[in-house]
Each structure stands twice: as structure tokens, then as C-alpha cells.
Design a protein around this motif. Structure first.
Motif, PDB file in Angstrom:
ATOM      1  N   VAL A   1       1.072  -1.176   0.000  1.00 39.31           N
ATOM      2  CA  VAL A   1       0.056   0.080   0.235  1.00 39.31           C
ATOM      3  C   VAL A   1       0.974   1.145   0.016  1.00 39.31           C
ATOM      4  O   VAL A   1       0.849   2.266  -0.904  1.00 39.31           O
ATOM      5  N   ILE A   2       1.793   1.488   0.892  1.00 41.93           N
ATOM      6  CA  ILE A   2       2.649   2.661   0.970  1.00 41.93           C
ATOM      7  C   ILE A   2       3.580   2.653   0.033  1.00 41.93           C
ATOM      8  O   ILE A   2       3.978   3.823  -0.354  1.00 41.93           O
TER       9      ILE A   2
ATOM     10  N   ALA B   1       3.059   2.296  -3.264  1.00 49.85           N
ATOM     11  CA  ALA B   1       2.112   2.184  -4.219  1.00 49.85           C
ATOM     12  C   ALA B   1       2.344   3.272  -5.270  1.00 49.85           C
ATOM     13  O   ALA B   1       2.822   4.507  -4.803  1.00 49.85           O
TER      14      ALA B   1
ATOM     15  N   VAL C   1      -2.821   3.427  -4.642  1.00 50.84           N
ATOM     16  CA  VAL C   1      -3.150   3.161  -2.956  1.00 50.84           C
ATOM     17  C   VAL C   1      -4.599   2.944  -2.508  1.00 50.84           C
ATOM     18  O   VAL C   1      -4.768   2.189  -1.658  1.00 50.84           O
TER      19      VAL C   1
ATOM     20  N   TRP D   1      -0.886  12.316   2.958  1.00 49.58           N
ATOM     21  CA  TRP D   1      -0.022  10.841   2.761  1.00 49.58           C
ATOM     22  C   TRP D   1       1.481  11.174   2.597  1.00 49.58           C
ATOM     23  O   TRP D   1       1.999  10.490   2.914  1.00 49.58           O
TER      24      TRP D   1
ATOM     25  N   ARG E   1      -1.945   7.692  -6.115  1.00 48.08           N
ATOM     26  CA  ARG E   1      -3.036   7.797  -5.342  1.00 48.08           C
ATOM     27  C   ARG E   1      -4.086   6.401  -5.584  1.00 48.08           C
ATOM     28  O   ARG E   1      -4.474   6.110  -4.840  1.00 48.08           O
TER      29      ARG E   1
END
Length: 182
Positions: free
Chosen positions: A69-70, A72, A78, A135, A75
Motif C-alpha cells: 500500500v505505502i 504504491a 493506494v 499522505w 493515489r
């Protein structure tokens, strides 16, 4: 940073979990149940009970999902990856006050395993980070020999090293020596 205690705490737990990954630090930081127990104690995860081999396997898999996820690339990715992770989590918000912490929200369902607890609480914290348009506070260390992640809690979002006493100091000393040689 405009986040409540429980969110900052969950994000710090997430960072600590991800930094135990061999894909981040090169070594497995959760190599056995003892290491998992130390992680649980360090992050003050309450009421975990006796850890089992299945907990270790599940937490390692969850860690890699969070890592995906982090890292990715954008956006949209994510959002897809985080929604997939959250979609597999039983979430039951509950107000809690324990271990000297102020009133906060736990998102995991009653009787949830360690991995389910982490998935719910840490996943929701990541979702809030994204929704609050913060983010970019989730970063990887700028030191060339460090891959660790950190949460930039500085007011002006200027932090670049995971730890100013190790990576930051090492990089500043190297820059000073380079200037002296020039």
C-alpha cells in the motif's frame, strides 16, 4: 500534525511493523515468536494473549500488504490496495480507555486475532491519512543506505531522515567532510 493520539499511535505502529520487513531493512525483523512478542510489547498492543505460529505468519503477510500500500506508485493504486486490505477486515468501532491512554477508538472486532486487530486499526489510520490529504507525511529515509519508512510529524513537513541521531547525523557528517575535502 492535526491527528488524534490514537491515529498517531497507529501510524507509528504501522511504521514499526513495515520497518521489520526484509524488503525494507534487508533482514527479517519478525523472525520468530519472541520478536513478534517484543513488537507487541514495544507498541503496547493490549490484551493479545498467547502468541501462536499462525499469528507470526498472519502478521508477516499483513506487513507485506501494508508495504504494498505505502509503496504504491500513485493515489489510485493506494486506494485500490487499501480498500482491498480493509475489505478483508472485520471492523467494529469501539471506544476504549486503557493502559493510561486517553479515550480512543479501536476498530477491530471482538475476539479478533493480532493480525485482524492490526489490519483494522492500522488500515483505518492509513485511510484517514489519505482522506486528510496528509499522505506525503509517510516517507522513506533520504539516507542512501537506509530504506526505513517514517512519519513526518514536523509542522513544515521538512523531515527527511528516519532518525536524526543516526541517519541524519551520519549524512551531515559526510556532507561536512566532503566540504572540508573540497
Amino acid at each position: 500534525m492535526p491527528f488524534a493520539h490514537d491515529m498517531v499511535y497507529s501510524l507509528a505502529t504501522l511504521i514499526d511493523l513495515i520497518n521489520t520487513s526484509p524488503s525494507v531493512g534487508g533482514e527479517e525483523g519478525l523472525d520468530d515468536l519472541r520478536a513478534l512478542g517484543e513488537f507487541v510489547e514495544r507498541q503496547q498492543v493490549s490484551n493479545v494473549g498467547r502468541l501462536r505460529a499462525a499469528d507470526l505468519t498472519e502478521v508477516r503477510a499483513l506487513r507485506e500488504s501494508f508495504h504494498r500500500v505505502i509503496v504504491a506508485p500513485d493515489r489510485a493504486t493506494v486506494i485500490i490496495r487499501l480498500n482491498t486490505l480493509l475489505g478483508g477486515t472485520r471492523i467494529t468501532p469501539t471506544l476504549a480507555e486503557h493502559d493510561g491512554h486517553p479515550l480512543h477508538i479501536h476498530y477491530f472486532a471482538p475476539g479478533a486475532s493480532l493480525a485482524e486487530r492490526l489490519s483494522a486499526d492500522l488500515g483505518v489510520a492509513l485511510a484517514h491519512l489519505l482522506v486528510e490529504d496528509e499522505w506525503e507525511r509517510l516517507r522513506s529515509c533520504s539516507a542512501p543506505d537506509c530504506d526505513h519508512f517514517f512519519l513526518d510529524e514536523s509542522r513544515n513537513r521538512s523531515r527527511v531522515y528516519c532518525d536524526s541521531r543516526t541517519c541524519g547525523n551520519r549524512m551531515h557528517v559526510a556532507a561536512y567532510r566532503a566540504r572540508r575535502r573540497a
